[in-house]
Design a protein around this motif. Structure first.
Motif, mmCIF file in Angstrom:
data_model
loop_
_atom_site.group_PDB
_atom_site.id
_atom_site.type_symbol
_atom_site.label_atom_id
_atom_site.label_comp_id
_atom_site.label_asym_id
_atom_site.label_seq_id
_atom_site.Cartn_x
_atom_site.Cartn_y
_atom_site.Cartn_z
ATOM 1 N N TYR A 1 -1.432 7.726 -5.997
ATOM 2 C CA TYR A 1 -0.312 6.801 -5.856
ATOM 3 C C TYR A 1 0.042 6.591 -4.398
ATOM 4 O O TYR A 1 -0.378 7.336 -3.520
ATOM 5 N N GLU A 2 0.812 5.542 -4.172
ATOM 6 C CA GLU A 2 1.401 5.256 -2.867
ATOM 7 C C GLU A 2 2.896 5.108 -3.066
ATOM 8 O O GLU A 2 3.342 4.548 -4.067
ATOM 9 N N GLU A 3 3.661 5.602 -2.098
ATOM 10 C CA GLU A 3 5.107 5.451 -2.162
ATOM 11 C C GLU A 3 5.480 4.001 -1.861
ATOM 12 O O GLU A 3 4.936 3.398 -0.938
ATOM 13 N N ILE A 4 6.403 3.461 -2.664
ATOM 14 C CA ILE A 4 6.949 2.137 -2.391
ATOM 15 C C ILE A 4 8.149 2.299 -1.462
ATOM 16 O O ILE A 4 8.283 1.594 -0.471
ATOM 17 N N ASP A 5 9.007 3.238 -1.805
ATOM 18 C CA ASP A 5 10.163 3.598 -0.989
ATOM 19 C C ASP A 5 10.464 5.072 -1.251
ATOM 20 O O ASP A 5 9.642 5.765 -1.835
ATOM 21 N N ALA A 6 11.633 5.528 -0.853
ATOM 22 C CA ALA A 6 11.962 6.953 -0.979
ATOM 23 C C ALA A 6 12.074 7.425 -2.427
ATOM 24 O O ALA A 6 12.034 8.633 -2.685
ATOM 25 N N LEU B 1 1.845 -0.475 -11.666
ATOM 26 C CA LEU B 1 0.453 -0.068 -11.820
ATOM 27 C C LEU B 1 -0.304 -1.069 -10.967
ATOM 28 O O LEU B 1 -0.348 -2.254 -11.284
ATOM 29 N N SER B 2 -0.854 -0.608 -9.867
ATOM 30 C CA SER B 2 -1.414 -1.530 -8.884
ATOM 31 C C SER B 2 -2.761 -2.097 -9.304
ATOM 32 O O SER B 2 -3.347 -1.693 -10.311
ATOM 33 N N GLU B 3 -3.238 -3.024 -8.509
ATOM 34 C CA GLU B 3 -4.537 -3.637 -8.776
ATOM 35 C C GLU B 3 -5.612 -2.562 -8.854
ATOM 36 O O GLU B 3 -5.577 -1.572 -8.125
ATOM 37 N N ASN B 4 -6.502 -2.743 -9.813
ATOM 38 C CA ASN B 4 -7.664 -1.869 -10.008
ATOM 39 C C ASN B 4 -7.337 -0.428 -10.397
ATOM 40 O O ASN B 4 -8.223 0.428 -10.361
ATOM 41 N N ALA B 5 -6.108 -0.138 -10.776
ATOM 42 C CA ALA B 5 -5.708 1.253 -11.043
ATOM 43 C C ALA B 5 -6.564 1.922 -12.125
ATOM 44 O O ALA B 5 -6.859 3.109 -12.030
ATOM 45 N N ASN C 1 -6.468 -6.960 -12.089
ATOM 46 C CA ASN C 1 -7.591 -6.143 -12.557
ATOM 47 C C ASN C 1 -7.203 -4.709 -12.912
ATOM 48 O O ASN C 1 -8.060 -3.825 -12.941
ATOM 49 N N CYS C 2 -5.944 -4.472 -13.180
ATOM 50 C CA CYS C 2 -5.467 -3.110 -13.438
ATOM 51 C C CYS C 2 -6.293 -2.422 -14.517
ATOM 52 O O CYS C 2 -6.713 -1.282 -14.341
#
Length: 182
Positions: A36-41, A70-74, A96-97
């Motif tokens: 995962y990547e953080e969007i915010d805190a 759920l981001s692209e290609n997840a 393309n999730c």
């Protein structure tokens, strides 16, 4: 799994029926299998699933961060995936999730989802979307000619929801007229 029991009068008119839909056979997946990547805190986007389970419950949170997208290609080309339960914290399903998930047959999409990329389910030819009446997921299914089941038409009886595990079990009773029982 769908179970149905029908009660008929002597003229074969349906008096009542009971339908039980059990969608509790999802695996609770260790959060370590999700990148995962953080969007915010407080929130995150899941960027990939690194496991091979067939029945996946997407986590509501990882490391104290709430899952928002759920981001692209997840889940791109994850042929092991058969069913996915998306938590009610998710708002977006990216490009393309789930594309290339050839065995994906069931995805539960909560009312919180307000955007699904046009090609999110490319190559998922056996997919049925489980969603709520009037939801974005229902509109998406209709526009993309994907079969769907409306979950909110089910809970006339008992509904048990385990939000932490993302599990729903619903019991439904309804009345109608049936010409013939096959």
């Amino acid at each position: 799994m769908l179970h149905a029991c029908y009660f008929l009068d002597q003229s074969n008119n349906l008096l009542s029926s009971t339908v039980m839909i059990d969608i509790t056979n999802f695996d609770v997946i260790p959060t370590a299998l999700f990148s995962y990547e953080e969007i915010d805190a407080n929130t995150l986007t899941i960027t990939s699933y690194n496991g091979s389970a067939a029945n996946i419950t997407v986590p509501m949170e990882i490391d104290g961060l709430e899952t928002k997208t759920l981001s692209e290609n997840a889940f791109l080309n994850k042929e092991s995936v058969v069913s996915v339960n998306i938590p009610n914290t998710v708002e977006d399903i990216g490009d393309n999730c789930f594309s290339g998930c050839a065995n994906l047959s069931k995805v539960i999409i909560p009312q919180s989802v307000a955007e699904i990329a046009d090609n999110a389910f490319d190559g998922c030819d056996n997919l049925t979307i489980y969603c709520y009446e009037g939801s974005y997921a229902q509109s998406y299914a209709e526009e993309n000619e994907i079969p769907y089941v409306l979950l909110d038409l089910l809970p006339v009886g008992k509904t048990v929801i385990n939000e932490e595990a993302g599990i729903i079990f619903t019991h439904q009773t309804f009345k109608t007229q049936v010409d013939e029982i096959v």
